[in-house]
Write a protein that holds these residues in place. Structure first.
Motif, PDB file in Angstrom:
ATOM      1  N   SER A  29      58.922  53.517  25.406  1.00 20.99           N
ATOM      2  CA  SER A  29      58.576  54.286  24.220  1.00 20.99           C
ATOM      3  C   SER A  29      58.319  55.724  24.659  1.00 20.99           C
ATOM      4  O   SER A  29      57.400  55.992  25.430  1.00 20.99           O
ATOM      5  N   LYS A  30      59.178  56.625  24.201  1.00 21.32           N
ATOM      6  CA  LYS A  30      59.050  58.046  24.552  1.00 21.32           C
ATOM      7  C   LYS A  30      59.265  58.849  23.276  1.00 21.32           C
ATOM      8  O   LYS A  30      60.401  59.103  22.866  1.00 21.32           O
ATOM      9  N   ARG A  31      58.164  59.195  22.659  1.00 26.02           N
ATOM     10  CA  ARG A  31      58.178  59.878  21.369  1.00 26.02           C
ATOM     11  C   ARG A  31      58.916  61.209  21.437  1.00 26.02           C
ATOM     12  O   ARG A  31      58.663  62.026  22.319  1.00 26.02           O
ATOM     13  N   SER A  32      59.822  61.422  20.477  1.00 27.03           N
ATOM     14  CA  SER A  32      60.464  62.733  20.343  1.00 27.03           C
ATOM     15  C   SER A  32      59.447  63.716  19.793  1.00 27.03           C
ATOM     16  O   SER A  32      58.556  63.345  19.024  1.00 27.03           O
ATOM     17  N   SER A  33      59.583  64.976  20.159  1.00 28.54           N
ATOM     18  CA  SER A  33      58.602  65.988  19.762  1.00 28.54           C
ATOM     19  C   SER A  33      58.509  66.150  18.249  1.00 28.54           C
ATOM     20  O   SER A  33      57.447  66.495  17.732  1.00 28.54           O
ATOM     21  N   ASP A  34      59.583  65.908  17.520  1.00 27.53           N
ATOM     22  CA  ASP A  34      59.572  66.072  16.066  1.00 27.53           C
ATOM     23  C   ASP A  34      59.442  64.744  15.320  1.00 27.53           C
ATOM     24  O   ASP A  34      59.590  64.686  14.101  1.00 27.53           O
ATOM     25  N   ALA A  35      59.156  63.684  16.042  1.00 30.57           N
ATOM     26  CA  ALA A  35      59.086  62.358  15.414  1.00 30.57           C
ATOM     27  C   ALA A  35      57.822  62.214  14.576  1.00 30.57           C
ATOM     28  O   ALA A  35      56.762  62.736  14.917  1.00 30.57           O
ATOM     29  N   GLN A  36      57.981  61.474  13.481  1.00 32.11           N
ATOM     30  CA  GLN A  36      56.873  61.223  12.572  1.00 32.11           C
ATOM     31  C   GLN A  36      56.530  59.745  12.562  1.00 32.11           C
ATOM     32  O   GLN A  36      57.419  58.896  12.696  1.00 32.11           O
ATOM     33  N   MET A  37      55.260  59.437  12.360  1.00 34.25           N
ATOM     34  CA  MET A  37      54.789  58.063  12.259  1.00 34.25           C
ATOM     35  C   MET A  37      55.453  57.383  11.055  1.00 34.25           C
ATOM     36  O   MET A  37      55.642  58.003  10.006  1.00 34.25           O
ATOM     37  N   SER A  38      55.828  56.134  11.225  1.00 28.18           N
ATOM     38  CA  SER A  38      56.402  55.307  10.152  1.00 28.18           C
ATOM     39  C   SER A  38      57.707  55.872   9.594  1.00 28.18           C
ATOM     40  O   SER A  38      57.993  55.715   8.414  1.00 28.18           O
ATOM     41  N   ALA A  39      58.484  56.522  10.430  1.00 26.71           N
ATOM     42  CA  ALA A  39      59.769  57.074   9.991  1.00 26.71           C
ATOM     43  C   ALA A  39      60.824  56.882  11.073  1.00 26.71           C
ATOM     44  O   ALA A  39      61.573  57.800  11.397  1.00 26.71           O
ATOM     45  N   CYS A  40      60.889  55.692  11.648  1.00 26.48           N
ATOM     46  CA  CYS A  40      61.743  55.462  12.815  1.00 26.48           C
ATOM     47  C   CYS A  40      63.210  55.769  12.550  1.00 26.48           C
ATOM     48  O   CYS A  40      63.881  56.340  13.409  1.00 26.48           O
ATOM     49  N   PHE A  41      63.713  55.408  11.369  1.00 26.66           N
ATOM     50  CA  PHE A  41      65.139  55.608  11.117  1.00 26.66           C
ATOM     51  C   PHE A  41      65.480  57.096  11.030  1.00 26.66           C
ATOM     52  O   PHE A  41      66.511  57.535  11.560  1.00 26.66           O
ATOM     53  N   ASP A  42      64.615  57.880  10.399  1.00 27.70           N
ATOM     54  CA  ASP A  42      64.815  59.332  10.375  1.00 27.70           C
ATOM     55  C   ASP A  42      64.642  59.926  11.770  1.00 27.70           C
ATOM     56  O   ASP A  42      65.392  60.819  12.164  1.00 27.70           O
ATOM     57  N   ASN A  43      63.657  59.436  12.511  1.00 26.51           N
ATOM     58  CA  ASN A  43      63.428  59.939  13.873  1.00 26.51           C
ATOM     59  C   ASN A  43      64.657  59.718  14.751  1.00 26.51           C
ATOM     60  O   ASN A  43      65.064  60.610  15.497  1.00 26.51           O
ATOM     61  N   VAL A  44      65.239  58.528  14.666  1.00 28.34           N
ATOM     62  CA  VAL A  44      66.417  58.222  15.480  1.00 28.34           C
ATOM     63  C   VAL A  44      67.605  59.077  15.032  1.00 28.34           C
ATOM     64  O   VAL A  44      68.360  59.590  15.865  1.00 28.34           O
ATOM     65  N   ALA A  45      67.764  59.260  13.720  1.00 27.24           N
ATOM     66  CA  ALA A  45      68.872  60.083  13.221  1.00 27.24           C
ATOM     67  C   ALA A  45      68.784  61.510  13.774  1.00 27.24           C
ATOM     68  O   ALA A  45      69.803  62.079  14.191  1.00 27.24           O
ATOM     69  N   ARG A  46      67.581  62.077  13.794  1.00 26.65           N
ATOM     70  CA  ARG A  46      67.426  63.430  14.353  1.00 26.65           C
ATOM     71  C   ARG A  46      67.737  63.441  15.850  1.00 26.65           C
ATOM     72  O   ARG A  46      68.364  64.368  16.364  1.00 26.65           O
ATOM     73  N   LYS A  47      67.313  62.403  16.562  1.00 27.28           N
ATOM     74  CA  LYS A  47      67.582  62.327  18.005  1.00 27.28           C
ATOM     75  C   LYS A  47      69.085  62.245  18.268  1.00 27.28           C
ATOM     76  O   LYS A  47      69.603  62.904  19.182  1.00 27.28           O
ATOM     77  N   ILE A  48      69.789  61.467  17.473  1.00 29.14           N
ATOM     78  CA  ILE A  48      71.242  61.342  17.627  1.00 29.14           C
ATOM     79  C   ILE A  48      71.921  62.688  17.381  1.00 29.14           C
ATOM     80  O   ILE A  48      72.845  63.076  18.112  1.00 29.14           O
ATOM     81  N   THR A  49      71.459  63.434  16.380  1.00 29.36           N
ATOM     82  CA  THR A  49      72.022  64.755  16.087  1.00 29.36           C
ATOM     83  C   THR A  49      71.878  65.690  17.286  1.00 29.36           C
ATOM     84  O   THR A  49      72.801  66.434  17.616  1.00 29.36           O
ATOM     85  N   ARG A  50      70.728  65.617  17.956  1.00 31.12           N
ATOM     86  CA  ARG A  50      70.470  66.500  19.102  1.00 31.12           C
ATOM     87  C   ARG A  50      71.123  66.036  20.393  1.00 31.12           C
ATOM     88  O   ARG A  50      71.580  66.842  21.191  1.00 31.12           O
ATOM     89  N   ALA A  51      71.136  64.715  20.632  1.00 35.11           N
ATOM     90  CA  ALA A  51      71.499  64.228  21.972  1.00 35.11           C
ATOM     91  C   ALA A  51      72.632  63.207  21.986  1.00 35.11           C
ATOM     92  O   ALA A  51      72.978  62.705  23.054  1.00 35.11           O
ATOM     93  N   GLY A  52      73.193  62.885  20.834  1.00 31.68           N
ATOM     94  CA  GLY A  52      74.243  61.873  20.802  1.00 31.68           C
ATOM     95  C   GLY A  52      73.660  60.472  20.850  1.00 31.68           C
ATOM     96  O   GLY A  52      72.457  60.276  20.666  1.00 31.68           O
ATOM     97  N   GLY A  53      74.506  59.518  21.096  1.00 38.50           N
ATOM     98  CA  GLY A  53      74.074  58.130  21.120  1.00 38.50           C
ATOM     99  C   GLY A  53      74.188  57.500  19.747  1.00 38.50           C
ATOM    100  O   GLY A  53      74.824  58.054  18.839  1.00 38.50           O
ATOM    101  N   THR A  54      73.564  56.348  19.570  1.00 35.89           N
ATOM    102  CA  THR A  54      73.634  55.621  18.300  1.00 35.89           C
ATOM    103  C   THR A  54      72.269  54.997  18.016  1.00 35.89           C
ATOM    104  O   THR A  54      71.359  55.041  18.842  1.00 35.89           O
ATOM    105  N   ILE A  55      72.194  54.378  16.870  1.00 38.36           N
ATOM    106  CA  ILE A  55      70.971  53.669  16.513  1.00 38.36           C
ATOM    107  C   ILE A  55      71.153  52.180  16.799  1.00 38.36           C
ATOM    108  O   ILE A  55      72.255  51.641  16.628  1.00 38.36           O
ATOM    109  N   ALA A  56      70.094  51.544  17.244  1.00 36.39           N
ATOM    110  CA  ALA A  56      70.068  50.086  17.399  1.00 36.39           C
ATOM    111  C   ALA A  56      69.062  49.570  16.376  1.00 36.39           C
ATOM    112  O   ALA A  56      67.898  49.985  16.376  1.00 36.39           O
TER     113      ALA A  56
END
Length: 177
Positions: A29-56
């Protein structure tokens, strides 16, 4: 309160198999700097935009010894090399979570997936705790849109939720947690 399962026991595997045939895995578990509590799907979407990858898609699995197992619909970031990382903040700032992959648990913001809860035993305390936890979630689920509770609870529901929470805390203490 740390509810991370300490190990993958046969009872935990049985609970997980009732949800998905995949095997649960501990992931960092390594929280993204812009991640919000109880918003995992949005948090992952922002991470993918910045760094690539996909959601699991899948479930974060929690456990309170002597009381219950709980699976919470969750999304984590899959890096390009396949490594899974939880980029969302968790209560207690845990360093890892137990993640149950479930490709069928795709996030749909119009269809909230309630937590899956099961008792770890048939003791009166565990049975009552699970019944109250399910009642609490049923109240909160009526107010959800997507990942968030959308409006303030009615006075009647807030009163019921307060009563449930007090009793859950009493049972928690009786169970020795």
């Amino acid at each position: 309160m740390n509810t991370l399962p300490k190990s993958i026991t046969p009872e935990l595997l049985s609970f997980c198999r009732s949800i998905s045939l995949e095997r649960p895995v501990y992931i960092r578990s390594k929280r993204s700097s812009d991640a919000q509590m109880s918003a995992c799907f949005d948090n992952v979407a922002r991470k993918i935009t910045r760094a690539g990858g996909t959601i699991a898609y899948g479930w974060a699995v929690w456990h309170i010894p002597g009381l219950y197992f709980e699976a919470e619909h969750h999304g984590v970031w899959r890096k390009r090399n396949g490594e899974l990382i939880d980029v969302s903040p968790q209560l207690g700032d845990v360093s890892k979570i137990l993640f149950l992959p479930d490709a069928a648990a795709v996030y749909d913001p119009t269809q909230f997936r309630s937590n899956v809860i099961a008792s770890v035993s048939d003791t009166p305390i565990a049975t009552e705790f699970v019944a109250l936890a399910k009642a609490r979630n049923a109240i909160l689920d009526r107010y959800r849109t997507g990942e968030h509770i959308s409006v303030m609870l009615s006075a009647a529901d807030q009163s019921m939720l307060d009563t449930i929470t007090r009793r859950l805390n009493e049972l928690w203490n009786l169970a020795g947690n």
